[in-house]
Structure formats: structure tokens, C-alpha cells
Design a protein around this motif. Structure first.
Motif, PDB file in Angstrom:
ATOM      1  N   CYS A 278       8.519 -61.774  26.829  1.00 31.37           N
ATOM      2  CA  CYS A 278       8.367 -61.044  27.858  1.00 31.37           C
ATOM      3  C   CYS A 278       9.561 -61.187  28.643  1.00 31.37           C
ATOM      4  O   CYS A 278      10.334 -61.780  28.884  1.00 31.37           O
ATOM      5  CB  CYS A 278       7.266 -61.563  29.036  1.00 31.37           C
ATOM      6  N   GLU A 279      10.131 -60.383  29.549  1.00 33.63           N
ATOM      7  CA  GLU A 279      11.547 -60.296  30.519  1.00 33.63           C
ATOM      8  C   GLU A 279      10.821 -59.404  31.705  1.00 33.63           C
ATOM      9  O   GLU A 279      10.173 -58.665  31.703  1.00 33.63           O
ATOM     10  CB  GLU A 279      12.660 -60.210  29.467  1.00 33.63           C
ATOM     11  N   ASP A 280      11.704 -59.334  32.503  1.00 34.89           N
ATOM     12  CA  ASP A 280      11.762 -58.945  34.140  1.00 34.89           C
ATOM     13  C   ASP A 280      10.044 -58.555  34.277  1.00 34.89           C
ATOM     14  O   ASP A 280       9.749 -57.946  34.996  1.00 34.89           O
ATOM     15  CB  ASP A 280      12.325 -57.387  33.918  1.00 34.89           C
ATOM     16  N   CYS A 281       9.495 -59.782  33.896  1.00 37.91           N
ATOM     17  CA  CYS A 281       7.948 -59.443  34.295  1.00 37.91           C
ATOM     18  C   CYS A 281       7.322 -57.852  34.012  1.00 37.91           C
ATOM     19  O   CYS A 281       6.307 -58.033  34.085  1.00 37.91           O
ATOM     20  CB  CYS A 281       7.998 -59.770  35.869  1.00 37.91           C
ATOM     21  N   HIS A 282       7.733 -58.397  32.409  1.00 40.76           N
ATOM     22  CA  HIS A 282       7.254 -57.770  32.035  1.00 40.76           C
ATOM     23  C   HIS A 282       7.701 -57.846  30.337  1.00 40.76           C
ATOM     24  O   HIS A 282       8.238 -58.276  30.285  1.00 40.76           O
ATOM     25  CB  HIS A 282       6.940 -55.785  31.728  1.00 40.76           C
ATOM     26  N   VAL A 283       6.205 -57.349  29.555  1.00 38.85           N
ATOM     27  CA  VAL A 283       6.660 -57.330  27.692  1.00 38.85           C
ATOM     28  C   VAL A 283       7.463 -56.825  27.017  1.00 38.85           C
ATOM     29  O   VAL A 283       7.862 -55.336  27.750  1.00 38.85           O
ATOM     30  CB  VAL A 283       5.265 -57.279  26.995  1.00 38.85           C
ATOM     31  N   ALA A 284       8.804 -57.695  26.148  1.00 35.89           N
ATOM     32  CA  ALA A 284      10.058 -56.799  26.316  1.00 35.89           C
ATOM     33  C   ALA A 284       9.495 -56.291  24.598  1.00 35.89           C
ATOM     34  O   ALA A 284       8.622 -56.417  24.194  1.00 35.89           O
ATOM     35  CB  ALA A 284      11.036 -57.918  25.406  1.00 35.89           C
ATOM     36  N   GLU A 285      10.503 -54.627  24.447  1.00 34.91           N
ATOM     37  CA  GLU A 285      10.144 -54.046  23.497  1.00 34.91           C
ATOM     38  C   GLU A 285      11.343 -54.650  22.850  1.00 34.91           C
ATOM     39  O   GLU A 285      12.194 -55.103  22.936  1.00 34.91           O
ATOM     40  CB  GLU A 285      10.437 -51.590  24.201  1.00 34.91           C
TER      41      GLU A 285
END
Length: 321
Positions: A278-285
Motif C-alpha cells: 500500500c501507498e498513499d492510503c490505498h492498495v498500490a497497482e
């Protein structure tokens, strides 16, 4: 779906309206930076936080605001000694926590080192791989039974994982020329792969694991970099951003940097973040390409690679989990 937060969100933004009374959380690396802010935010919202640090006296001085938050509210805070660069210290810390017997709802593996000169831990491991990965690997596995059903593990990784996959044939740079950024990348990829395999092993009992990138923050983590090296890194990131048509890099504040750790630990849906990065409070792609940028490289989520790292780590520390 959880509430949408982003790169500018702070710890207080993601914890707004959340009461953590009754939650017990272990946070490593509470002598500076993100670890202190993570502990402060959790304690301010009612959690009982156990902070771990190599230098307890330094941690005591650094966490006056954490103790103030505990005194002002419902939370509590204590410190235990933990030197991740010494497996004797790691095992002593785990033994003490197990002897105490009180369970944890969350473990946040926050402590780490970045791009130091070539060196070794007390047990002969390359400093970054030994400290950032193997120390946490032994600690967390030894206290894993203390994680409650529904508990979580949050490993702090980095966009620096993009510098390198793990090297399971030469983890200590015995045959490879040492590059501090490659060493950092290996250790940060290991943090993600450890979360992937820990999640697979423990999700049937309701325990999930995730890895997070806090973002670029000016903390003590960068103490081995001088201003020219930092400027060159930022220029490289901005060159990649320009090619991708994304905004120029900006440093996060410490409360913004700690937000993703806190979000993944107590706010996000565990099924959403389990086994993910995760990054920036979301799951990264998934995002391939050179340079430091957002997203995650596929090798860091490779399930078979995660199993192989686990086996190699057991071999290196002389302990099976």
C-alpha cells in the motif's frame, strides 16, 4: 469500501472518529520520525502501544509527546529494548513479550536503516538485509502466537524496493559489489515478500499482513545521505515523474508519512490490504519501469519468491517457523 484517503492525508485524518480503546499495538523504531508519530497517533486514540527501540534512553526522550497523549486520554505507552541488528537482542525481546503473555491486535514493523556504508550486523548479515528484514523476521515469527484473531502485521517497505529484487544466492554481498541502494532495495523487497508469505500462513486464523510505502519524508532514516545525494535522488524522481506525466515530487510531513501505516493497521478493510503493498492510503497497482515511482514491481508480490525468501531466511537465522 473504506473511506478514500490520499497522499496528503495525515494520521489524524485517517483516525478521525476512531476509538482504539482496548487495542494493543507493537511499534518498532520509536526513537525518531515515523515510529514516534505512529505511536503518538495510536495512543491519542486510546490504544495501548508498546514501542520498541535499540536505544531506550533516546526513545524516552523522543516520545514525550506520546506519553503526554497517554496522560491526556485513554491510551497507554511503554518501551521495550530491541536491537534488530542483534538476534540475541531480538530473541530476548521476543522472550520477554511472550513471557508477559498479553496479546497484540497489531504489529507495525517500522524500524529500519537506509543506505549505510557496507557493514554487518552482530550475526554477520549485511546491515540492511539483517536489520530491515531478518531482525523483524525472527521477532515477528517468535511472537506471532500473540497476534489475536483478526490481528494485523504491517511491514514498512519503500518505493526503494524498485531498486532490486532479493538475491537469495548472495544476500550478504559476499560475491556482489556492494551498492547501498541495491542493498536497500533488496531489504525493502524482502519486507514485502515477508508480508505476502506471513499473510498466506496466518490468514486462516484471521490474521492478515500487508506492506506499506510511507512516502518520501525527511527523517533520521536519511542520515547516511548528504544534501547533494538527496538533491540527486529528488532530481531522478522528478525526471521519472516528468516522463510519466505525473506531478513533481514533494516531501511529506511526518504525520502524512505515518498515515499509511496507521490506515493499514486499524482503518482499512483487512481483506482489501492482506497480502498487498500500500501507498498513499490505498492498495498500490502493479507498475513496472525504471526509477523510483509509485506502484509495485511484480517480483515483490511473487508468492513463490516469498516462500523461497522465507526458507532462505530460516536457513540464515538457524530457526524454523
Amino acid at each position: 469500501m473504506t473511506t478514500q484517503f490520499g497522499e496528503k492525508s495525515t494520521t489524524e485524518d485517517v483516525l478521525a472518529g476512531i476509538d482504539l480503546t482496548g487495542k494493543r499495538i507493537l511499534v518498532t523504531g520509536v526513537s525518531a520520525g515515523l515510529g514516534v508519530e505512529t505511536a503518538r497517533a495510536l495512543v491519542a486514540h486510546g490504544a495501548d502501544v508498546v514501542g520498541a527501540a535499540r536505544n531506550v534512553a533516546k526513545a524516552e526522550r523522543a516520545t514525550t509527546e506520546v506519553r503526554a497523549a497517554a496522560d491526556a486520554g485513554k491510551g497507554a505507552f511503554s518501551i521495550v529494548e530491541l536491537d534488530l541488528a542483534s538476534l540475541a537482542s531480538v530473541r530476548a525481546c521476543a522472550d520477554a513479550l511472550n513471557a508477559d503473555g498479553r496479546p497484540f491486535d497489531v504489529i507495525i514493523a517500522n524500524a529500519g536503516v537506509m543506505v549505510p556504508p557496507f557493514g554487518h550486523t552482530a550475526d554477520g548479515f549485511e546491515t540492511q538485509f539483517g536489520t530491515n528484514h531478518l531482525g523483524h523476521f525472527v521477532l515477528i515469527n517468535r511472537i506471532a502466537p500473540l497476534l489475536k484473531h483478526g490481528g494485523r502485521l504491517v511491514n514498512l517497505s519503500s518505493a526503494g524496493h524498485r531498486y532490486s529484487d532479493v538475491d537469495l544466492d548472495d544476500p550478504n554481498f559476499e560475491r556482489t559489489p556492494y551498492d547501498p541502494w541495491i542493498g536497500y532495495g533488496r531489504s525493502k523487497t524482502a519486507n514485502i515478500l515477508f508480508a505476502v508469505e506471513f499473510d498466506r500462513r496466518h490468514r486462516d486464523r484471521g490474521v492478515r499482513a500487508t506492506a506499506v510505502h510511507p512516502g518520501g519524508i525527511r527523517t533520521e532514516l536519511a542520515r547516511h545521505m548528504d544534501e547533494s545525494e538527496m538533491a540527486a535522488l529528488v532530481a531522478s524522481i522528478n525526471e521519472t515523474a516528468a516522463e510519466a506525466g505525473t506531478p513533481a515530487f514533494e516531501f511529506k510531513t511526518i504525520p502524512q508519512g505515518a498515515a499509511t501505516s496507521v490506515w493499514a493497521a486499524v482503518v482499512a478493510d483487512p481483506a482489501e490490504v492482506g497480502g498487498k503493498y500500500c501507498e498513499d492510503c490505498h492498495v498500490a497497482e502493479l507498475q513496472e519501469g525504471e526509477g523510483i515511482r509509485g506502484g509495485i514491481r511484480a517480483y515483490a508480490l511473487d508468492a513463490e519468491r516469498a516462500k523461497a525468501l522465507w526458507a532462505k531466511s530460516e536457513e540464515m537465522v538457524g530457526e524454523r517457523f
